[in-house]
Design a protein around this motif. Structure first.
Motif, PDB file in Angstrom:
ATOM      1  N   VAL A  45      14.344  -9.337  18.332  1.00 26.56           N
ATOM      2  CA  VAL A  45      15.426  -9.338  19.306  1.00 26.56           C
ATOM      3  C   VAL A  45      14.905  -9.661  20.703  1.00 26.56           C
ATOM      4  CG1 VAL A  45      17.140  -7.883  20.445  1.00 26.56           C
ATOM      5  CG2 VAL A  45      16.877  -7.796  17.970  1.00 26.56           C
ATOM      6  N   SER A  46      13.786  -9.079  21.068  1.00 23.95           N
ATOM      7  CA  SER A  46      13.260  -9.262  22.428  1.00 23.95           C
ATOM      8  C   SER A  46      12.407 -10.514  22.583  1.00 23.95           C
ATOM      9  CB  SER A  46      12.414  -8.040  22.809  1.00 23.95           C
ATOM     10  OG  SER A  46      11.318  -7.886  21.903  1.00 23.95           O
ATOM     11  N   ARG A  47      12.280 -11.314  21.512  1.00 19.78           N
ATOM     12  CA  ARG A  47      11.459 -12.523  21.612  1.00 19.78           C
ATOM     13  C   ARG A  47      12.126 -13.523  22.543  1.00 19.78           C
ATOM     14  NH1 ARG A  47      10.920 -15.825  16.228  1.00 19.78           N
ATOM     15  NH2 ARG A  47      13.168 -15.992  16.719  1.00 19.78           N
ATOM     16  N   PRO A  48      11.426 -14.080  23.542  1.00 18.45           N
ATOM     17  CA  PRO A  48      12.042 -15.048  24.463  1.00 18.45           C
ATOM     18  C   PRO A  48      12.229 -16.395  23.783  1.00 18.45           C
ATOM     19  CG  PRO A  48       9.723 -14.779  24.979  1.00 18.45           C
ATOM     20  CD  PRO A  48      10.029 -13.778  23.903  1.00 18.45           C
ATOM     21  N   SER A  49      13.266 -17.110  24.242  1.00 21.29           N
ATOM     22  CA  SER A  49      13.502 -18.454  23.727  1.00 21.29           C
ATOM     23  C   SER A  49      12.571 -19.443  24.422  1.00 21.29           C
ATOM     24  CB  SER A  49      14.958 -18.850  23.960  1.00 21.29           C
ATOM     25  OG  SER A  49      15.263 -18.817  25.348  1.00 21.29           O
ATOM     26  N   ARG A  77       3.717 -22.594  22.987  1.00 18.47           N
ATOM     27  CA  ARG A  77       3.734 -22.759  21.548  1.00 18.47           C
ATOM     28  C   ARG A  77       3.869 -24.232  21.214  1.00 18.47           C
ATOM     29  NH1 ARG A  77       7.878 -18.050  19.295  1.00 18.47           N
ATOM     30  NH2 ARG A  77       6.624 -16.229  19.905  1.00 18.47           N
ATOM     31  N   VAL A  78       3.440 -24.585  20.024  1.00 23.56           N
ATOM     32  CA  VAL A  78       3.559 -25.948  19.524  1.00 23.56           C
ATOM     33  C   VAL A  78       4.565 -25.934  18.382  1.00 23.56           C
ATOM     34  CG1 VAL A  78       2.372 -27.912  18.506  1.00 23.56           C
ATOM     35  CG2 VAL A  78       1.206 -26.506  20.209  1.00 23.56           C
ATOM     36  N   ASP A  79       5.607 -26.715  18.526  1.00 22.99           N
ATOM     37  CA  ASP A  79       6.637 -26.768  17.493  1.00 22.99           C
ATOM     38  C   ASP A  79       6.041 -27.356  16.218  1.00 22.99           C
ATOM     39  OD1 ASP A  79       8.886 -26.922  15.989  1.00 22.99           O
ATOM     40  OD2 ASP A  79      10.065 -28.096  17.408  1.00 22.99           O
ATOM     41  N   PRO A  80       6.085 -26.624  15.103  1.00 22.55           N
ATOM     42  CA  PRO A  80       5.456 -27.157  13.882  1.00 22.55           C
ATOM     43  C   PRO A  80       6.171 -28.362  13.308  1.00 22.55           C
ATOM     44  CG  PRO A  80       6.658 -25.128  13.409  1.00 22.55           C
ATOM     45  CD  PRO A  80       6.665 -25.289  14.898  1.00 22.55           C
ATOM     46  N   VAL A  81       7.426 -28.610  13.689  1.00 19.02           N
ATOM     47  CA  VAL A  81       8.178 -29.743  13.142  1.00 19.02           C
ATOM     48  C   VAL A  81       7.961 -31.004  13.969  1.00 19.02           C
ATOM     49  CG1 VAL A  81      10.474 -30.595  12.529  1.00 19.02           C
ATOM     50  CG2 VAL A  81       9.889 -28.184  12.161  1.00 19.02           C
ATOM     51  N   SER A  82       8.246 -30.914  15.271  1.00 11.63           N
ATOM     52  CA  SER A  82       8.132 -32.089  16.144  1.00 11.63           C
ATOM     53  C   SER A  82       6.799 -32.194  16.861  1.00 11.63           C
ATOM     54  CB  SER A  82       9.258 -32.063  17.182  1.00 11.63           C
ATOM     55  OG  SER A  82       9.162 -30.911  18.009  1.00 11.63           O
ATOM     56  N   GLY A  83       6.028 -31.110  16.887  1.00 18.39           N
ATOM     57  CA  GLY A  83       4.765 -31.138  17.608  1.00 18.39           C
ATOM     58  C   GLY A  83       4.915 -31.060  19.111  1.00 18.39           C
ATOM     59  N   ALA A  84       6.119 -30.752  19.596  1.00 17.41           N
ATOM     60  CA  ALA A  84       6.344 -30.671  21.040  1.00 17.41           C
ATOM     61  C   ALA A  84       5.760 -29.379  21.590  1.00 17.41           C
ATOM     62  CB  ALA A  84       7.835 -30.746  21.355  1.00 17.41           C
ATOM     63  N   LEU A  85       5.326 -29.439  22.833  1.00 15.75           N
ATOM     64  CA  LEU A  85       4.749 -28.293  23.517  1.00 15.75           C
ATOM     65  C   LEU A  85       5.873 -27.532  24.205  1.00 15.75           C
ATOM     66  CD1 LEU A  85       2.038 -26.946  24.163  1.00 15.75           C
ATOM     67  CD2 LEU A  85       1.965 -28.283  26.261  1.00 15.75           C
ATOM     68  N   THR A  86       6.038 -26.252  23.858  1.00 16.44           N
ATOM     69  CA  THR A  86       7.125 -25.438  24.387  1.00 16.44           C
ATOM     70  C   THR A  86       6.570 -24.239  25.142  1.00 16.44           C
ATOM     71  OG1 THR A  86       7.273 -24.156  22.327  1.00 16.44           O
ATOM     72  CG2 THR A  86       8.670 -26.112  22.515  1.00 16.44           C
ATOM     73  N   VAL A  87       7.336 -23.794  26.140  1.00 13.82           N
ATOM     74  CA  VAL A  87       7.018 -22.618  26.943  1.00 13.82           C
ATOM     75  C   VAL A  87       8.277 -21.780  27.046  1.00 13.82           C
ATOM     76  CG1 VAL A  87       5.223 -23.798  28.268  1.00 13.82           C
ATOM     77  CG2 VAL A  87       7.581 -23.827  29.088  1.00 13.82           C
ATOM     78  N   PRO A  88       8.187 -20.511  27.467  1.00  9.26           N
ATOM     79  CA  PRO A  88       9.395 -19.698  27.643  1.00  9.26           C
ATOM     80  C   PRO A  88      10.401 -20.365  28.571  1.00  9.26           C
ATOM     81  CG  PRO A  88       7.460 -18.300  27.713  1.00  9.26           C
ATOM     82  CD  PRO A  88       6.955 -19.707  27.657  1.00  9.26           C
ATOM     83  N   SER A  89      11.663 -20.289  28.207  1.00  8.07           N
ATOM     84  CA  SER A  89      12.708 -20.984  28.979  1.00  8.07           C
ATOM     85  C   SER A  89      12.744 -20.519  30.427  1.00  8.07           C
ATOM     86  CB  SER A  89      14.072 -20.748  28.321  1.00  8.07           C
ATOM     87  OG  SER A  89      14.062 -21.197  26.986  1.00  8.07           O
ATOM     88  N   ALA A  90      12.441 -19.273  30.675  1.00  7.23           N
ATOM     89  CA  ALA A  90      12.496 -18.760  32.044  1.00  7.23           C
ATOM     90  C   ALA A  90      11.363 -19.295  32.915  1.00  7.23           C
ATOM     91  CB  ALA A  90      12.463 -17.233  32.032  1.00  7.23           C
ATOM     92  N   ARG A  91      10.333 -19.896  32.312  1.00  9.41           N
ATOM     93  CA  ARG A  91       9.189 -20.359  33.089  1.00  9.41           C
ATOM     94  C   ARG A  91       8.976 -21.859  32.964  1.00  9.41           C
ATOM     95  NH1 ARG A  91       4.018 -16.605  32.622  1.00  9.41           N
ATOM     96  NH2 ARG A  91       3.724 -17.668  34.635  1.00  9.41           N
ATOM     97  N   VAL A  92      10.002 -22.581  32.533  1.00  8.92           N
ATOM     98  CA  VAL A  92       9.849 -24.030  32.365  1.00  8.92           C
ATOM     99  C   VAL A  92       9.579 -24.705  33.709  1.00  8.92           C
ATOM    100  CG1 VAL A  92      11.070 -26.137  31.751  1.00  8.92           C
ATOM    101  CG2 VAL A  92      11.191 -24.177  30.248  1.00  8.92           C
TER     102      VAL A  92
END
Length: 555
Positions: A45-49, A77-92
């Motif tokens: 539940v508390s995991r950030p998007s 994090r690295v998306d295992p499907v697309s390989g895109a580099l992701t960060v928490p939405s609040a810190r983009v």
């Protein structure tokens, strides 16, 4: 209250210690599983998007960005499907600013920063030339990639070596490979812009020697043999734009009268794309001006050398002269009879008005316009208050036609035609509105649902697992009464075990139905069947139970 809670806790601990070792291990494992489940749900539940930091990064650029994020302490994090580099939405945005301060990502290739690298002492001239050419290609690729339709670009330059021999000189050429965004295309003007951008950046590079190819291998630059076709395409495009301009004029002036959905207009333009140049010289005889005038007069008298026939008489000297009455001249006796001559010449120069004009007619002049306009019936309220559709009066149609003529610049000498007609349109069904998003699709509703699910699971675990377990432990650890102690001692003296003990006093003190070992009170038939099974398994136990029942009834 604190004393009761302490007592209950002590009883639970005593009940736990009184359990067999296998039961204690199983209980601990169950408690650990419950705690792990609740913790997992809470973390879920508390995991950030997470959101994509930079789309379309290559592997090398992604590695550089990941290293920089690790130094800045930003989770990724690295998306295992697309390989895109992701960060928490609040810190983009914060992560993008941090990467920009470090000059990342370097997605545009290499440019003139290659020249800033240390080349070493023994670098040859060939290596320096190749590095300069590579830097120039990178800069051109960056410039082309800034176009909105272009995702990435690569530029290849063919730069011949300079030579002093004119016959051996070769002109440079260039090739541009562009990768377009999905669903995007380049117009002819954009392709021409890329060609002139590259050709203007390289000395002596002609636009005809620049080739542009897209990611599908299609040649975007026009060929020489297709010059006529390209010209026809440009003429057709110009005609289409002019017709659209006339249609917009008609719609802008008629729409306020008939409504935006009550008018349809089409314009067919016949354009002349001939290139004509002519020079005209005109003279106006009515407009003259005196430029110069010259007058010459001559007169001669008494020429002696031209009279008579030469001879003795003619060669005689003239007689003496006498003064005239005024004393101003001497006249001989034959002066009045001597011949004379006179002449007069006049020359006048006039300037005539002359006009010389050189006319070059631009292609694309309008030769003829054909305009067609259809107006829909009007919607009005009748006497009953119902909406009805009625035709437009003829007088108003004529006024609208005059407006259309003025809007398109009607010229009868060119043979233009304008036709305005009133006819009902087919009613177009309005598109269904977009359905409003249901409440459970909202992000806040999904977060609330996840939290409620965690709370519900935790509550069920507490009520159905933890609470009965704690009550059972408290019951086992509670001090036994004097009657229960006497009974337990008597049963122990008779050789009964723990199961028999629980059988004798569970429910017996309350006067309720007796329960079999490990069984809950049930109906008479079920108890009877269980007793029969128990008799077969342990007759001694059954005899003791019956003996106890008889003793209790007798007392």
């Amino acid at each position: 209250m604190a004393t009761s809670m302490t007592t209950t806790f002590n009883q639970q601990m005593q009940g736990f210690t009184s359990l067999p070792r296998q039961s204690q291990v199983g209980l601990l494992v169950g408690v650990a599983a419950v705690v792990a489940l609740v913790a997992s749900l809470f973390l879920w539940v508390s995991r950030p998007s997470y959101a994509v930091l930079f789309p379309g990064l290559g592997e090398r650029e992604s590695a550089q960005v990941m290293e920089a994020l690790g130094r800045q302490g930003i989770n990724y994090r690295v998306d295992p499907v697309s390989g895109a580099l992701t960060v928490p939405s609040a810190r983009v945005h914060e992560a993008r600013l941090q990467m920009a301060t470090e000059g990342l990502p370097q997605t545009g290739g290499f440019g003139f920063e290659l020249m800033e690298q240390d080349q070493g002492i023994g670098t040859s001239r060939m290596v320096e030339t190749a590095r300069y050419q590579r830097a120039l290609e990178g800069e051109l690729a960056r410039s082309v990639s800034t176009l909105s339709s272009v995702e990435t670009a690569r530029v290849h330059l063919a730069m011949p070596r300079e030579t002093v021999f004119v016959r051996d000189r070769t002109k440079p050429s260039a090739s541009v490979l562009i990768n377009l965004h999905p669903g995007r295309t380049l117009t002819e003007r954009q392709v021409a812009g890329i060609v002139h951008l590259v050709s203007s950046s390289i000395p002596d590079l002609e636009p005809e020697r620049v080739t542009v190819v897209d990611q599908r291998g299609q040649l975007l630059t026009p060929r020489d043999e297709d010059e006529g076709m390209n010209l026809s395409t440009r003429n057709l495009e110009f005609t289409r734009r002019m017709e659209e301009s006339y249609v917009r004029r008609i719609m802008d002036i008629v729409s306020p009268i008939a409504g935006p959905d009550g008018v349809r207009a089409q314009v067919s333009a016949d354009l002349d794309f001939s290139r004509i140049e002519r020079t005209v010289e005109n003279y106006d005889p009515e407009l003259t001006a005196l430029r110069s005038e010259q007058l010459a007069e001559e007169e001669s008298r008494g020429s002696l050398g031209m009279m008579g026939i030469p001879g003795a008489l003619t060669n005689q000297p003239p007689a003496g002269g006498v003064l005239d009455a005024e004393g101003e001249g001497v006249l001989g006796p034959d002066a009045a009879a001597m011949p004379g001559s006179s002449s007069r010449r006049m020359t006048r120069n006039y300037e005539v008005d002359r006009t010389i004009s050189h006319v070059r007619e631009a292609p694309g002049t309008v030769r003829r316009l054909s305009v067609a306009v259809v107006l829909d019936f009007r919607e009005q309220l009748n006497e009953d208050g119902e909406v009805v559709r009625e035709p437009i009066p003829q007088e108003e149609l004529q006024r609208i036609e005059n407006l259309v003529r003025e809007a398109v610049g009607f010229d009868a000498r060119r043979g233009d035609s304008v036709n305005v007609m009133n006819a009902p349109f087919r009613a177009v069904a309005e598109p269904d509105p977009f359905p409003a998003p249901v409440i459970w699709q909202e992000p806040w509703a999904q977060d609330l649902a996840r939290m409620a699910l965690v709370a519900l699971v935790a509550l069920l675990l507490i009520l159905l697992v933890v609470r009965p377990m704690l009550k059972g432990l408290a019951a086992k650890g509670a001090p036994e009464t004097e009657e229960e102690a006497d009974e337990r001692k008597r049963l122990e003296a008779e050789g009964l075990g723990e199961d028999q003990l629980s059988l004798t006093h569970e429910g017996g003190a309350a006067g309720g139905p007796q329960a079999l070992p490990g069984k809950k009170p049930a109906s008479y038939e079920e108890n009877l069947q269980r007793v029969r099974e128990l008799i077969k398994e342990d007759p001694k136990l059954v005899a003791q139970v019956v003996k106890n029942w008889v003793a209790e009834d007798g007392s």
